[in-house]
Design a protein around this motif. Structure first.
Motif, PDB file in Angstrom:
ATOM      1  N   LYS A 148       0.846  -1.187   0.000  1.00  0.00           N
ATOM      2  CA  LYS A 148       0.000   0.000   0.000  1.00  0.00           C
ATOM      3  C   LYS A 148       0.885   1.241   0.000  1.00  0.00           C
ATOM      4  CE  LYS A 148      -3.921  -2.081   2.419  1.00  0.00           C
ATOM      5  NZ  LYS A 148      -4.842  -1.996   3.572  1.00  0.00           N
ATOM      6  N   ASP A 199      -8.164  -9.526   4.795  1.00  0.00           N
ATOM      7  CA  ASP A 199      -8.586  -9.542   6.194  1.00  0.00           C
ATOM      8  C   ASP A 199      -9.422 -10.786   6.477  1.00  0.00           C
ATOM      9  OD1 ASP A 199      -8.878  -8.768   8.775  1.00  0.00           O
ATOM     10  OD2 ASP A 199     -10.509  -7.357   8.385  1.00  0.00           O
ATOM     11  N   ASP A 258       2.151   8.003   8.347  1.00  0.00           N
ATOM     12  CA  ASP A 258       1.878   6.584   8.171  1.00  0.00           C
ATOM     13  C   ASP A 258       2.576   5.788   9.268  1.00  0.00           C
ATOM     14  OD1 ASP A 258       0.311   6.759   5.823  1.00  0.00           O
ATOM     15  OD2 ASP A 258       2.120   7.123   4.660  1.00  0.00           O
ATOM     16  N   TYR A 306       3.522   1.878  10.839  1.00  0.00           N
ATOM     17  CA  TYR A 306       3.674   0.466  10.524  1.00  0.00           C
ATOM     18  C   TYR A 306       3.804  -0.387  11.782  1.00  0.00           C
ATOM     19  CZ  TYR A 306       4.683   2.608   6.042  1.00  0.00           C
ATOM     20  OH  TYR A 306       4.607   3.355   4.908  1.00  0.00           O
ATOM     21  N   GLY A 316      -4.111   4.228   4.329  1.00  0.00           N
ATOM     22  CA  GLY A 316      -4.609   2.901   4.002  1.00  0.00           C
ATOM     23  C   GLY A 316      -5.265   2.793   2.654  1.00  0.00           C
TER      24      GLY A 316
END
Length: 631
Positions: free
Chosen positions: A353, A559, A486, A488, A387
């Motif tokens: 992404k 997911d 962002d 992580y 996202g």
């Protein structure tokens, strides 16, 4: 010896080809299909003409009774009789019906011949012609059956040649100039682009690698979440290299007939070898390359035969020089290990992404043909869309343009982008949904509780907007937070603060109304998932220690989880896990209740503003947040 003329055929084969061409046999498939159908048209025309002829003849004859015919014979008023097995026809010579042709049904009458001879009436016999009846009763049903069967085969086989095309690969072929996509049309995945530059270099200049003994990877597997641009990246490689591009989906190989998938794989590689150098791209490889042995019914099924043929074609005894296989999937964990070994898919390229800079670059590409207003800040839009992948950003730009057009604007402004983001995340705004005053007040305090807790804890993302306007199917309000960067990784403190924000709405309802509603169902579910992950996966429990209690395989890009393998810990440990999850949520609940109790005035102020304005954002929200954080 006389020399051959240039127009003379140079061989018997060429002469035969020219003869076939002159007779229509050397034309295109379309011409041959025209000739094929013209034969059926000709046969149908014969049948129609024969039927019309019989109808016209029948219309010219009059039908009379056999008794009337016998009376005419006694009078000698008939001539030119034709007698066949079922019918008698002739011409009347006297009376009102003189010179008219007639027909009557033949009756078994042994005295008829004697009577005709007695009156001197000429007659002749005729055998019944059953050719047309045979055609109609046998050939015509057979022709209809063949046409219907051919139609079914074409529907199942997917080709104009019926059963002969079932084993043909149904791929889309793009010529060198038909791809039309280069690396300039791809943004946000710079690392993946760099990885694939070597493929382009090999296709353009293979001698550069071959002179040093290097070999280009046979296969490149693109793995990433849906919408990240895997297919687009493969097309860009073909467009940059200027080679033919064969595109198929993994499900195109699967068919109800046994052996068809393997035949299509063979046909695909055979055509690719004829067009080398070229690129074969298989999208959704997991539909074809799922690991063997996962089928609980049996291992030797059609899909496994197709996979075996693909493995042989990629690294069998025959060399596929100049043919590079690219594939894309978002389920790499279920692929067969034989596909992923060196010699087949040598290189695995992760298409992740995009980060905030990547999203900004993607937005610049998608807004090339969009008239943007001066207030549009694509960097801010990128910051508001954490996202989001390339497909989401393309949809965002399109939604914003549609909103501007609906409002009769000449340019797309920042307001349209903000509303498009909210529409994608929360759903369509429903201003006409009527809520009674009590429900509206509950929603206002619920969302104010979320926002106030987010403003109070140190590790929560800043609140960008609070609204009590219903959106989507079940959202009666929402609190929008905008990350500053962002992320992580998440620390334990950040997860605990996120738990507090999720519980803020439920605690606010309980504190103000002394009762709770069903509006916190999704908040409680997400909070429980976070607490369970902290205990069972991340080892963040002080009591259970540095242990992970889950071995359930999870997809890296989807997911969803795979089939659970069963619990591998005792019942006592399960009770301790439940107790730890409950403890984390209860501690977060007590912390949130203390925050809202101490800042009840700000909670009431925010809820009252929402009841009056329905939306709290911008400068008013920033001012309120500064007051909350200073206390």
């Amino acid at each position: 010896m006389a020399q051959k003329s240039e127009k003379d055929p140079t061989s018997l084969k060429e002469w035969m080809d020219r003869v076939k061409e002159s007779m229509g046999g050397g034309g295109s498939d379309h011409q041959r299909r025209k000739m094929h159908f013209s034969f059926w048209y000709f046969l149908l025309a014969l049948l129609v003409i024969s039927w019309i002829h019989d109808v016209m003849v029948q219309q010219q004859r009059i039908q009379i009774a056999y008794s009337q015919f016998k009376e005419l014979v006694h009078q000698g008023a008939v001539k030119n009789l034709v007698i066949d097995a079922n019918r008698i026809t002739g011409e009347i010579t006297q009376g009102d019906l003189a010179n008219r042709r007639f027909a009557t049904v033949r009756v078994e009458d042994p005295d008829l011949v004697r009577l005709l001879d007695q009156h001197g009436i000429a007659y002749t016999g005729r055998l019944e012609n059953r050719i047309l009846e045979a055609i109609l009763s046998w050939l015509l049903p057979m022709a209809i059956f063949i046409l219907f069967w051919g139609f079914l085969i074409r529907r199942m086989g997917g080709g104009p040649q019926g059963v002969l095309s079932v084993g043909k690969a149904r791929m889309k072929i793009y010529a060198e100039k038909q791809v039309g996509i280069t690396f300039d049309d791809v943004a946000g995945i710079d690392e993946a682009k760099v990885e694939l530059q070597e493929i382009v270099e090999f296709l353009k200049n293979p001698e550069k690698f071959q002179r040093l003994g290097g070999k280009i990877p046979k296969g490149v597997l693109l793995v990433g979440a849906p919408g990240t641009g895997k297919t687009l990246l493969a097309k860009a490689v073909a467009g940059e290299a200027g080679v033919p591009f064969f595109s198929m989906s993994g499900s195109d190989f699967v068919e109800m007939f046994v052996g068809v998938g393997a035949a299509r794989v063979r046909d695909l590689f055979a055509q690719a070898k004829q067009n080398a150098p070229c690129i074969i791209f298989i999208d959704e490889l997991d539909a074809l390359g799922k690991a063997r042995g996962l089928n609980p019914v049996g291992g030797h099924d059609e899909r496994e035969q197709t996979l075996n043929q693909l493995l042989v074609e990629m690294d069998g005894f025959e060399a596929n020089s100049g043919v590079i296989i690219m594939a894309a999937t978002n389920r790499p964990e279920i692929l067969d290990p034989a596909l992923l070994r060196p010699g087949r898919f040598d290189r695995h390229v992760a298409v992740d992404k995009p980060d905030i800079r990547g999203r900004e670059a993607i937005l610049k590409i998608h807004t090339r043909d969009v008239q943007l207003a001066d207030d549009v800040d694509l960097q801010k839009v990128a910051a508001m869309t954490p996202g989001f992948v390339g497909a989401d950003l393309a949809n965002l730009v399109n939604e914003a343009a549609l909103l501007a057009a609906r409002r009769n604007k000449d340019e797309v402004g920042m307001a349209e982008f903000q509303e498009a983001i909210e529409r994608i995340i929360g759903g369509l705004e429903k201003k006409n949904r009527a809520m009674n005053p009590k429900e509206k007040k509950i929603v206002a305090y619920h969302e104010a509780g979320h926002a106030l807790v987010a403003m109070s804890v140190p590790n929560a993302d800043p609140v960008n907007k609070v609204s009590i306007i219903p959106r989507g199917i079940a959202a009666l309000g929402y609190t929008q937070q905008m990350p500053t960067e962002d992320r992580y990784l998440m620390t334990r403190e950040e997860l605990l603060d996120r738990l507090c924000v999720l519980l803020g709405g439920r605690v606010a309802e309980e504190l103000v109304f002394g009762d709770v509603s069903t509006g916190a169902q999704n908040d409680l579910q997400r909070a429980t998932d976070i607490a369970r992950s902290m205990v069972m996966e991340y080892g963040m429990s002080e009591i259970l220690g540095l242990m992970s209690f889950t071995r359930e395989p999870r997809s890296a890009f989807l997911d969803v989880g795979m089939t659970p393998r069963g619990r591998e810990y005792s019942e006592k440990t399960a009770q301790e896990i439940d107790a730890e999850i409950r403890r984390l949520i209860e501690e977060a609940y007590n912390r949130v209740r203390g925050i809202l109790t101490s800042k009840r005035a700000y909670l009431d102020q925010m809820a009252q503003t929402l009841l009056e304005q329905e939306v709290l954002e911008g400068e008013a929200l920033r001012e309120l947040e500064s007051q909350v954080r200073s206390t």
